[in-house]
Design a protein around this motif. Structure first.
Motif, PDB file in Angstrom:
ATOM      1  N   ASN A 207      67.830   8.535 -37.133  1.00 30.25           N
ATOM      2  CA  ASN A 207      67.195   8.506 -38.503  1.00 30.25           C
ATOM      3  C   ASN A 207      68.463   8.541 -39.288  1.00 30.25           C
ATOM      4  O   ASN A 207      69.606   8.979 -38.947  1.00 30.25           O
ATOM      5  CB  ASN A 207      66.211   9.427 -38.972  1.00 30.25           C
ATOM      6  N   SER A 208      68.440   7.898 -40.662  1.00 36.58           N
ATOM      7  CA  SER A 208      69.257   8.283 -41.678  1.00 36.58           C
ATOM      8  C   SER A 208      68.772   9.186 -42.883  1.00 36.58           C
ATOM      9  O   SER A 208      67.582   8.694 -43.230  1.00 36.58           O
ATOM     10  CB  SER A 208      69.978   6.856 -42.014  1.00 36.58           C
ATOM     11  N   ILE A 209      69.386  10.221 -43.327  1.00 35.58           N
ATOM     12  CA  ILE A 209      68.734  10.763 -44.396  1.00 35.58           C
ATOM     13  C   ILE A 209      69.526  10.552 -45.592  1.00 35.58           C
ATOM     14  O   ILE A 209      69.530  11.413 -46.576  1.00 35.58           O
ATOM     15  CB  ILE A 209      68.549  12.382 -44.296  1.00 35.58           C
ATOM     16  N   GLY A 210      70.516   9.882 -45.587  1.00 36.32           N
ATOM     17  CA  GLY A 210      71.286   9.329 -46.760  1.00 36.32           C
ATOM     18  C   GLY A 210      72.320  10.442 -47.429  1.00 36.32           C
ATOM     19  O   GLY A 210      72.525  11.448 -46.834  1.00 36.32           O
ATOM     20  N   GLU A 214      70.472  10.780 -52.858  1.00 34.12           N
ATOM     21  CA  GLU A 214      69.332   9.933 -52.368  1.00 34.12           C
ATOM     22  C   GLU A 214      68.325  10.532 -51.783  1.00 34.12           C
ATOM     23  O   GLU A 214      67.114  10.522 -51.944  1.00 34.12           O
ATOM     24  CB  GLU A 214      70.023   8.885 -51.117  1.00 34.12           C
ATOM     25  N   ARG A 215      68.784  11.546 -50.947  1.00 33.10           N
ATOM     26  CA  ARG A 215      67.737  12.547 -50.343  1.00 33.10           C
ATOM     27  C   ARG A 215      66.925  13.475 -51.435  1.00 33.10           C
ATOM     28  O   ARG A 215      65.715  13.768 -51.475  1.00 33.10           O
ATOM     29  CB  ARG A 215      68.310  13.630 -49.553  1.00 33.10           C
ATOM     30  N   GLN A 265      58.719   6.622 -47.070  1.00 32.43           N
ATOM     31  CA  GLN A 265      59.882   6.876 -45.669  1.00 32.43           C
ATOM     32  C   GLN A 265      61.151   6.858 -46.304  1.00 32.43           C
ATOM     33  O   GLN A 265      61.637   6.072 -47.323  1.00 32.43           O
ATOM     34  CB  GLN A 265      59.657   5.575 -44.846  1.00 32.43           C
ATOM     35  N   ILE A 266      62.082   7.686 -45.970  1.00 29.92           N
ATOM     36  CA  ILE A 266      63.369   7.972 -46.652  1.00 29.92           C
ATOM     37  C   ILE A 266      64.152   6.604 -46.640  1.00 29.92           C
ATOM     38  O   ILE A 266      64.920   6.524 -47.486  1.00 29.92           O
ATOM     39  CB  ILE A 266      64.092   8.974 -46.009  1.00 29.92           C
TER      40      ILE A 266
END
Ligand code: AMP
Length: 470
Positions: A207-210, A214-215, A265-266
């Motif tokens: 996944n990407s959590i930025g 952004e998070r 969703q992130i």
């Protein structure tokens, strides 16, 4: 007393002590409750392990060795250099890097004051230590990236349960100084190779959590969404809502699942840059034929991650947090946060206890055996003189690259041949009184039963030829 008489007396005494030692040597056995009580009565305490600690016993050595050698090989192939950092570090190092509000820092750190009153801790993970070492030893002055790997014990004062110990082993790979998505992919490949090479099929979730900004925006959206559904949530999630909203996505409670399914969703909160980075990582993985599962709820438990995150699960597992074999991701801001020059970085850590246990289950399920590193031959000896010579020969053969197993506690040829047979060794070297005197040795082919008498001086070459090692 004459010198001869003295020598005789010494020898007689030596013999007496040897006999005594022999008769006193008792076979090791586990104490029964009664024996323990008797010991206690006599004031002798028997010790148990501390809670959450475990011994790694010889019966499991083959698995541990397998994992260690695989890690060592991979490190060499992908040019990672080994680093060993201390087990005890300043507690602040982990509090700052992992972050307050995380389980590891708030509940699981082994923190204590040393004799000088300094607050120290047993490391709960090694990334922070590696970054400390990178900064401290000026590695940023060297050509980048710096690729490091480690293998060592970590400590977390967790509630012990299946797959959760207070001391456990991790192997880790870290690449510091390169922002390219190929680094993320290379680390995921490393995890994939690690398990493929030991023979354990795994599934990798990504996944990407930025970035933190952004998070943060995502966290606000997530909190708003969950707050509106508060009455449907389990008690833990009600807590998470205030303390660590991203952990809401980890909840396994039945009642929270419908809420989770509808949660934002992130990926929708990522910038174009972060999205591009993630897409490139996935393209690399496709190119490398590393299978992965996109999991939008994967966030990892530590604060320092940015962008790509991933976790590894046994291919048959249901993917609960407890069954994660390992994980990792990018931590582009950590080096700067720890006082160094800004340096992008990424890494991964894999837990060995869970990996060993998953491998054992897999081998059991598939009825396969792990291939052991076998010795080249077995040395059978008959009598004192032969035993003395045999030990010397075994050591000499070791120098020439041959591994010879033996068991000097056994005296009869029959039982020694049985042992060699059990170990599936192809040759047995037999040394009796006669051979010692003649300067010869018997080489027995265990499959055909054919025996050959050879000069001891020619034994090494003959054996190597038979083994195809020349
Ligand atoms: P983490 O960085 O917390 O995701 O840990 C990486 C891996 O280390 C996990 O997937 C586990 O295999 C292992 N690990 C973490 N904590 C424990 C623990 N308390 N006991 C055993 N293994 C652990």
């Amino acid at each position: 007393m004459t010198t001869m008489a003295k020598t005789k007396k010494i020898k007689a005494e030596k013999k007496k002590t040897a006999v005594k030692a022999k008769t006193e040597k008792k076979p090791e056995k586990k104490e029964s409750k009664e024996e323990q009580a008797a010991h206690a009565e006599r004031g002798k305490k028997t010790y148990n392990l501390l809670r959450g600690m475990h011994d790694i016993l010889p019966k499991d050595e083959k698995y541990w060795k397998n994992f260690f050698h695989t890690a060592e090989n991979l490190a060499a192939h992908f040019q990672f250099n080994r680093i060993e950092t201390p087990i005890v570090e300043e507690a602040g190092l982990f509090i700052r890097s992992i972050g307050r509000g995380t389980d590891v820092v708030d509940k699981e750190m082994y923190v204590f004051e040393d004799r000088d009153g300094d607050k120290v801790c047993l490391r709960p993970e090694a990334t922070a230590s590696v970054v400390r070492a990178y900064i401290l030893h000026g590695m940023w002055n060297m050509p980048q990236p710096i690729k490091l790997w480690y293998w060592g014990p970590m400590f977390r004062y967790d509630r012990p349960q299946a797959g959760r110990f207070r001391q456990f082993m991790q192997v880790g790979f870290e690449t510091i100084g390169d922002p390219d998505p190929s680094v993320d992919a290379e680390l995921i490949l490393q995890a994939h190779n690690f398990y493929t090479d030991v023979g354990l099929p795994v599934e990798i979730h990504v996944n990407s959590i930025g970035t933190p900004e952004e998070r943060q925006r995502y966290k606000t959206a997530l909190t708003d969404f969950y707050r509106a559904k508060r009455s449907y949530l389990c008690d833990d999630c009600k807590q998470r809502l205030h303390k660590n909203p991203l952990r809401l996505l980890d909840c396994k409670q039945e009642r929270c699942q419908p809420v989770k399914e509808d949660a934002p969703q992130i990926i929708d909160w990522l910038s174009e840059d972060s999205k591009n980075h993630f897409m490139k990582v996935l393209e690399y993985l496709d190119e490398l034929a590393v299978p992965y599962v996109l999991r939008s709820t994967l966030v990892r438990g530590l604060d320092y991650y940015t962008r790509t995150v991933f976790e590894v699960y046994p291919a048959t597992g249901e993917g609960s947090a407890q069954s994660a074999l390992g994980g990792g991701g990018r931590y582009d801001l950590l080096v700067e946060e720890m006082g160094g020059k800004p340096m992008p970085a990424a890494g991964l850590a894999l837990g060995i206890e869970r990996s060993v246990s998953a491998l054992k289950q897999h081998l059991e399920r598939t009825q396969t055996k792990i291939i052991l590193e076998k010795a080249d031959a077995f040395m059978a000896q008959l009598g004192d003189q032969a035993r003395r010579r045999a030990l010397k020969m075994i050591n000499d053969l070791r120098h020439s690259g041959l591994r010879i197993d033996y068991n000097f506690a056994k005296n009869s040829l029959k039982s020694q041949l049985e042992t060699a047979n059990g170990m599936q060794l192809p040759y047995v070297l037999i040394l009796g009184q006669k051979e010692v005197q003649d300067g010869t040795i018997i080489i027995r082919d265990m499959e055909s039963g054919v025996q050959e008498i050879v000069d001891q001086k020619k034994m090494e070459n003959t054996l190597k030829r038979k083994l195809g090692k020349v």
